[in-house]
Enzyme design. Structure first.
Site, PDB file in Angstrom:
ATOM      1  N   MET A  32       0.889  -1.184  -0.004  1.00 17.17           N
ATOM      2  CA  MET A  32       0.046   0.057  -0.027  1.00 17.17           C
ATOM      3  C   MET A  32       0.822   1.243  -0.022  1.00 17.17           C
ATOM      4  O   MET A  32       0.326   2.255   0.350  1.00 17.17           O
ATOM      5  CB  MET A  32      -1.023  -0.160   1.124  1.00 17.17           C
ATOM      6  N   GLY A  38      11.032  -2.887   5.562  1.00 16.79           N
ATOM      7  CA  GLY A  38      10.387  -4.253   5.512  1.00 16.79           C
ATOM      8  C   GLY A  38       9.890  -4.401   4.051  1.00 16.79           C
ATOM      9  O   GLY A  38      10.192  -5.586   3.514  1.00 16.79           O
ATOM     10  N   HIS A  39       9.158  -3.344   3.390  1.00 12.17           N
ATOM     11  CA  HIS A  39       8.878  -3.581   1.933  1.00 12.17           C
ATOM     12  C   HIS A  39       9.945  -4.033   1.186  1.00 12.17           C
ATOM     13  O   HIS A  39       9.997  -4.774   0.440  1.00 12.17           O
ATOM     14  CB  HIS A  39       8.103  -2.538   1.432  1.00 12.17           C
ATOM     15  N   SER A 187       6.668  -0.339  10.243  1.00 10.84           N
ATOM     16  CA  SER A 187       5.184  -0.378   9.667  1.00 10.84           C
ATOM     17  C   SER A 187       4.916   1.127   9.206  1.00 10.84           C
ATOM     18  O   SER A 187       5.362   2.159   9.699  1.00 10.84           O
ATOM     19  CB  SER A 187       4.325  -0.721  11.008  1.00 10.84           C
ATOM     20  N   SER A 188       4.086   1.111   8.026  1.00 11.07           N
ATOM     21  CA  SER A 188       3.828   2.279   7.814  1.00 11.07           C
ATOM     22  C   SER A 188       3.056   3.375   8.522  1.00 11.07           C
ATOM     23  O   SER A 188       3.110   4.424   8.567  1.00 11.07           O
ATOM     24  CB  SER A 188       2.968   2.233   6.327  1.00 11.07           C
TER      25      SER A 188
HETATM   26  P1  AMP Z   1       1.496  -2.845   3.310  1.00  7.19           P
HETATM   27  O1  AMP Z   1       1.975  -2.039   2.596  1.00  7.19           O
HETATM   28  O2  AMP Z   1       1.282  -2.528   4.794  1.00  7.19           O
HETATM   29  O3  AMP Z   1       0.372  -3.487   2.883  1.00  7.19           O
HETATM   30  O4  AMP Z   1       2.531  -4.192   3.339  1.00  7.19           O
HETATM   31  C1  AMP Z   1       2.970  -4.824   2.148  1.00  7.19           C
HETATM   32  C2  AMP Z   1       3.787  -5.809   2.416  1.00  7.19           C
HETATM   33  O5  AMP Z   1       4.897  -5.593   3.274  1.00  7.19           O
HETATM   34  C3  AMP Z   1       3.078  -7.064   3.346  1.00  7.19           C
HETATM   35  O6  AMP Z   1       3.392  -8.431   2.834  1.00  7.19           O
HETATM   36  C4  AMP Z   1       3.578  -6.836   4.631  1.00  7.19           C
HETATM   37  O7  AMP Z   1       3.670  -7.962   5.604  1.00  7.19           O
HETATM   38  C5  AMP Z   1       5.019  -6.450   4.441  1.00  7.19           C
HETATM   39  N1  AMP Z   1       5.562  -5.698   5.491  1.00  7.19           N
HETATM   40  C6  AMP Z   1       4.952  -4.583   6.279  1.00  7.19           C
HETATM   41  N2  AMP Z   1       5.880  -4.461   7.144  1.00  7.19           N
HETATM   42  C7  AMP Z   1       6.933  -5.210   7.263  1.00  7.19           C
HETATM   43  C8  AMP Z   1       8.211  -5.514   8.043  1.00  7.19           C
HETATM   44  N3  AMP Z   1       8.204  -4.704   9.028  1.00  7.19           N
HETATM   45  N4  AMP Z   1       8.972  -6.596   7.751  1.00  7.19           N
HETATM   46  C9  AMP Z   1       8.519  -7.368   6.548  1.00  7.19           C
HETATM   47  N5  AMP Z   1       7.696  -7.263   5.667  1.00  7.19           N
HETATM   48  C10 AMP Z   1       6.665  -6.392   6.258  1.00  7.19           C
END
Ligand code: AMP
Length: 287
Positions: A32, A38-39, A187-188
């Site tokens: 998103m 992390g991403h 986390s975002s």
């Molecule tokens: P999001 O943008 O929050 O929907 O996350 C996109 C992807 O990044 C999802 O597969 C999340 O699980 C992964 N993600 C988010 N935070 C982390 C993190 N701290 N470490 C590893 N992967 C992450």
């Protein structure tokens, strides 16, 4: 290293790109946006294992509840495009909402039962939104491998279930959670935290560690392990806890057997952010 990322906004342009690259393996990372390490760890893994890497940025309206942060969710497309390029991503798919869900859209993908548990219970309809958009994105991108973070443990579980049940020709790969040096999971939504919220938020990680240490000291009872973690949250002043739950790490059902590792999952509100984290309570010091 890729210098810049090819930005595709329409389904038509993605389909054209895809048909020009038949026969090349594709790694896919749906996000998103508001990207962090992390991403980017997912992108780097996809880079290593595939000929081409596609990321998507789509703040998916259907996975947010009416009082959640859809409209305030951070959006920074140009910065994200640069970060993706630096991590070796080839294509960024960033569609508008009405392209993904045109007027008259009426089809959803639902993994039964997931709305009754953990984040599904606290956020009704959330996983229906997630599985529907991921199914659409898988269908458009046609990846060989798709990469998801274990940080969203239940989401990873639900997407694996969906992909298996629908016989989707994609391997879903779970990747480790990337953390700040002090342990806070990236986390975002961490950008919503004030300085004092940020200190409080660390209790999620510390609670997980307290339960992990208790298991290593021989505690083998789910209630006691949950209480150890919960005590850390409450003593840090976190009183808005959605759940602290020990589960079987493979099935996410109740954990009964001390013979294999459980996962401890936490969701709690810190300031205006709803944060989630989890940890496998491994007996093995190396994990
Ligand atoms: P999001 O943008 O929050 O929907 O996350 C996109 C992807 O990044 C999802 O597969 C999340 O699980 C992964 N993600 C988010 N935070 C982390 C993190 N701290 N470490 C590893 N992967 C992450």
């Amino acid at each position: 290293m890729t210098e810049s990322v090819l930005k595709l906004k329409t389904i038509h342009s993605l389909r054209e790109w895809r048909s020009r690259h038949q026969g090349r393996s594709i790694g896919f990372v749906p996000t998103m946006g508001a990207l962090h390490e992390g991403h980017l760890s997912l992108i780097r893994q996809a880079r290593q294992e595939n000929d081409l890497v596609v990321a998507s940025i789509f703040v998916n309206p259907t996975q947010f509840g009416p009082n959640e942060d859809f409209s305030s969710y951070p959006r920074q497309l140009e910065t994200d495009a640069r970060l993706l390029a630096s991590a070796g991503c080839d294509v960024l798919f960033c569609p508008e909402s009405d392209a993904v869900y045109p007027v008259g859209h009426a089809t959803s993908v639902v993994v039964s039962g997931c709305d009754d548990d953990l984040c599904g219970k606290c956020r009704p309809g959330h996983f229906k939104g997630v599985t529907t958009v991921v199914a659409i994105l898988f269908n458009l991108v046609g990846p060989d491998r798709a990469y998801f973070g274990s940080k969203d443990y239940q989401q990873l579980h639900v997407i694996k279930q969906m992909s298996c049940d629908l016989h989707l020709p994609v391997t879903v790969i779970g990747m480790p959670t990337i953390r700040e040096p002090d342990g806070l999971a990236l986390s975002s939504r961490n950008r919503y935290l004030s300085e004092s919220d940020r200190k409080q938020a660390l209790a999620l990680y510390n609670g997980l560690c307290a339960a992990r240490d208790a298991r290593r000291e021989g505690v083998c009872d789910a209630d006691t392990l949950e209480q150890r973690a919960r005590a850390v949250l409450t003593s840090a002043g976190i009183d808005n806890i959605d759940y602290v739950s020990i589960r079987d790490a493979e099935t996410l059902k109740a954990w009964h057997s001390c013979d294999h590792d459980p996962v401890l999952l936490i969701a709690a509100r810190v300031g205006s952010a709803r944060l989630i984290d989890n940890m496998r309570l491994s007996l093995d010091e190396a994990r």
